[in-house]
Motif scaffolding. Structure first.
Motif, PDB file in Angstrom:
ATOM      1  N   ALA A 130      30.339  75.589  60.196  1.00 33.77           N
ATOM      2  CA  ALA A 130      29.524  75.350  61.396  1.00 33.77           C
ATOM      3  C   ALA A 130      30.277  74.513  62.424  1.00 33.77           C
ATOM      4  O   ALA A 130      30.125  74.722  63.626  1.00 33.77           O
ATOM      5  CB  ALA A 130      28.216  74.669  61.007  1.00 33.77           C
ATOM      6  N   VAL A 151      29.154  75.333  54.300  1.00 33.93           N
ATOM      7  CA  VAL A 151      28.439  75.718  55.524  1.00 33.93           C
ATOM      8  C   VAL A 151      28.761  74.732  56.647  1.00 33.93           C
ATOM      9  O   VAL A 151      29.041  75.144  57.779  1.00 33.93           O
ATOM     10  CB  VAL A 151      26.917  75.790  55.279  1.00 33.93           C
ATOM     11  CG1 VAL A 151      26.163  75.972  56.586  1.00 33.93           C
ATOM     12  CG2 VAL A 151      26.595  76.920  54.310  1.00 33.93           C
ATOM     13  N   THR A 154      22.457  73.725  61.798  1.00 32.06           N
ATOM     14  CA  THR A 154      22.730  75.020  61.197  1.00 32.06           C
ATOM     15  C   THR A 154      21.593  75.349  60.247  1.00 32.06           C
ATOM     16  O   THR A 154      21.179  74.506  59.452  1.00 32.06           O
ATOM     17  CB  THR A 154      24.073  74.998  60.433  1.00 32.06           C
ATOM     18  OG1 THR A 154      25.110  74.653  61.363  1.00 32.06           O
ATOM     19  CG2 THR A 154      24.380  76.344  59.812  1.00 32.06           C
ATOM     20  N   GLU A 163      17.742  73.911  56.325  1.00 38.04           N
ATOM     21  CA  GLU A 163      18.494  73.363  57.458  1.00 38.04           C
ATOM     22  C   GLU A 163      19.636  72.536  56.885  1.00 38.04           C
ATOM     23  O   GLU A 163      19.435  71.727  55.991  1.00 38.04           O
ATOM     24  CB  GLU A 163      17.603  72.476  58.314  1.00 38.04           C
ATOM     25  CG  GLU A 163      18.337  71.823  59.458  1.00 38.04           C
ATOM     26  CD  GLU A 163      17.472  70.890  60.285  1.00 38.04           C
ATOM     27  OE1 GLU A 163      18.065  70.058  60.990  1.00 38.04           O
ATOM     28  OE2 GLU A 163      16.239  70.981  60.211  1.00 38.04           O
ATOM     29  N   TYR A 183      22.658  85.573  52.227  1.00 39.13           N
ATOM     30  CA  TYR A 183      22.034  84.878  53.338  1.00 39.13           C
ATOM     31  C   TYR A 183      22.841  85.009  54.621  1.00 39.13           C
ATOM     32  O   TYR A 183      23.994  85.374  54.617  1.00 39.13           O
ATOM     33  CB  TYR A 183      21.849  83.392  52.996  1.00 39.13           C
ATOM     34  CG  TYR A 183      21.001  83.222  51.772  1.00 39.13           C
ATOM     35  CD1 TYR A 183      19.624  83.376  51.838  1.00 39.13           C
ATOM     36  CD2 TYR A 183      21.588  82.963  50.539  1.00 39.13           C
ATOM     37  CE1 TYR A 183      18.841  83.265  50.711  1.00 39.13           C
ATOM     38  CE2 TYR A 183      20.802  82.847  49.402  1.00 39.13           C
ATOM     39  CZ  TYR A 183      19.438  82.999  49.489  1.00 39.13           C
ATOM     40  OH  TYR A 183      18.668  82.893  48.373  1.00 39.13           O
ATOM     41  N   ARG A 184      22.194  84.688  55.731  1.00 39.60           N
ATOM     42  CA  ARG A 184      22.834  84.646  57.037  1.00 39.60           C
ATOM     43  C   ARG A 184      22.576  83.250  57.600  1.00 39.60           C
ATOM     44  O   ARG A 184      21.915  82.433  56.971  1.00 39.60           O
ATOM     45  CB  ARG A 184      22.251  85.716  57.983  1.00 39.60           C
ATOM     46  CG  ARG A 184      22.369  87.147  57.452  1.00 39.60           C
ATOM     47  CD  ARG A 184      23.823  87.544  57.265  1.00 39.60           C
ATOM     48  NE  ARG A 184      23.941  88.875  56.698  1.00 39.60           N
ATOM     49  CZ  ARG A 184      24.132  89.129  55.417  1.00 39.60           C
ATOM     50  NH1 ARG A 184      24.190  88.152  54.542  1.00 39.60           N
ATOM     51  NH2 ARG A 184      24.263  90.360  54.989  1.00 39.60           N
ATOM     52  N   TYR A 185      23.069  82.989  58.798  1.00 41.09           N
ATOM     53  CA  TYR A 185      22.880  81.657  59.364  1.00 41.09           C
ATOM     54  C   TYR A 185      22.715  81.745  60.869  1.00 41.09           C
ATOM     55  O   TYR A 185      22.977  82.770  61.492  1.00 41.09           O
ATOM     56  CB  TYR A 185      24.069  80.746  59.018  1.00 41.09           C
ATOM     57  CG  TYR A 185      25.269  80.995  59.885  1.00 41.09           C
ATOM     58  CD1 TYR A 185      25.566  80.150  60.944  1.00 41.09           C
ATOM     59  CD2 TYR A 185      26.089  82.101  59.675  1.00 41.09           C
ATOM     60  CE1 TYR A 185      26.662  80.392  61.764  1.00 41.09           C
ATOM     61  CE2 TYR A 185      27.186  82.345  60.483  1.00 41.09           C
ATOM     62  CZ  TYR A 185      27.461  81.493  61.520  1.00 41.09           C
ATOM     63  OH  TYR A 185      28.528  81.737  62.334  1.00 41.09           O
ATOM     64  N   ILE A 204      20.153  78.181  57.332  1.00 43.13           N
ATOM     65  CA  ILE A 204      20.421  79.312  56.451  1.00 43.13           C
ATOM     66  C   ILE A 204      19.171  80.179  56.471  1.00 43.13           C
ATOM     67  O   ILE A 204      18.052  79.691  56.310  1.00 43.13           O
ATOM     68  CB  ILE A 204      20.772  78.852  55.031  1.00 43.13           C
ATOM     69  CG1 ILE A 204      22.058  78.001  55.079  1.00 43.13           C
ATOM     70  CG2 ILE A 204      20.942  80.050  54.106  1.00 43.13           C
ATOM     71  CD1 ILE A 204      22.483  77.430  53.761  1.00 43.13           C
ATOM     72  N   PHE A 218      27.972  85.056  57.475  1.00 41.09           N
ATOM     73  CA  PHE A 218      29.072  84.109  57.341  1.00 41.09           C
ATOM     74  C   PHE A 218      30.378  84.898  57.259  1.00 41.09           C
ATOM     75  O   PHE A 218      30.386  86.055  56.813  1.00 41.09           O
ATOM     76  CB  PHE A 218      28.920  83.296  56.049  1.00 41.09           C
ATOM     77  CG  PHE A 218      27.799  82.299  56.067  1.00 41.09           C
ATOM     78  CD1 PHE A 218      27.928  81.104  56.744  1.00 41.09           C
ATOM     79  CD2 PHE A 218      26.626  82.545  55.379  1.00 41.09           C
ATOM     80  CE1 PHE A 218      26.896  80.171  56.747  1.00 41.09           C
ATOM     81  CE2 PHE A 218      25.593  81.622  55.373  1.00 41.09           C
ATOM     82  CZ  PHE A 218      25.733  80.426  56.058  1.00 41.09           C
ATOM     83  N   ASN A 277      23.180  78.783  64.334  1.00 46.55           N
ATOM     84  CA  ASN A 277      23.376  77.433  64.852  1.00 46.55           C
ATOM     85  C   ASN A 277      22.429  77.267  66.031  1.00 46.55           C
ATOM     86  O   ASN A 277      22.318  78.142  66.870  1.00 46.55           O
ATOM     87  CB  ASN A 277      24.815  77.230  65.338  1.00 46.55           C
ATOM     88  CG  ASN A 277      25.786  77.096  64.194  1.00 46.55           C
ATOM     89  OD1 ASN A 277      25.440  76.613  63.134  1.00 46.55           O
ATOM     90  ND2 ASN A 277      27.000  77.533  64.401  1.00 46.55           N
TER      91      ASN A 277
END
Length: 122
Positions: A49, A45, A107, A120, A98-100, A109, A84, A102
């Motif tokens: 990011a 991740v 970042t 985080e 999952y998604r994320y 999740i 992602f 910023n």
């Protein structure tokens, strides 16, 4: 999550994932489950990011609109969460559900159905 309950005892007998297509008159509530990611997941991740632009605070004349993001809380509907890229899912398949997002050089999740911040990643 949808819970199936034994009518005579009101005991929860199973928990099913929430599909987002509830026909009940009230939305199903889910229990927060403890999700842990490995250091390898976090590193994947972080790598992704660093390659993405960071969302800055939205400003209007004379004021700043700021929303605090905290683990365990819901992301407001007006804030965008993203999937992602496939490269991340290949490197860390556990992240596929999952998604994320910023925000402020951090970042997060996010569990997409309930838009809840899971972790985080700093």
């Amino acid at each position: 999550m949808n819970k199936l309950v034994e009518p005579s005892s009101y005991e929860i007998v199973t928990v099913l994932p929430y599909s987002g297509r509830s026909t009940a008159s009230t939305p199903a509530r889910s229990e927060q489950r403890k999700v842990t990611f490995s250091d390898r997941h976090r590193e994947v991740v972080r790598k992704h990011a660093k390659a993405r632009p960071v969302e800055r605070e939205r400003c209007t004349i004379g004021s700043t609109v700021r929303t605090e993001i905290r683990t365990g809380e819901r992301v407001p509907e007006d804030m965008e969460i993203e999937a992602f890229p496939e490269e991340v899912y290949r490197d860390a398949p556990a992240l596929r559900e999952y998604r994320y997002m910023n925000r402020d050089s951090r970042t997060f999740i996010v569990e997409p159905d309930e838009r809840r911040v899971i972790e985080e990643i700093d």
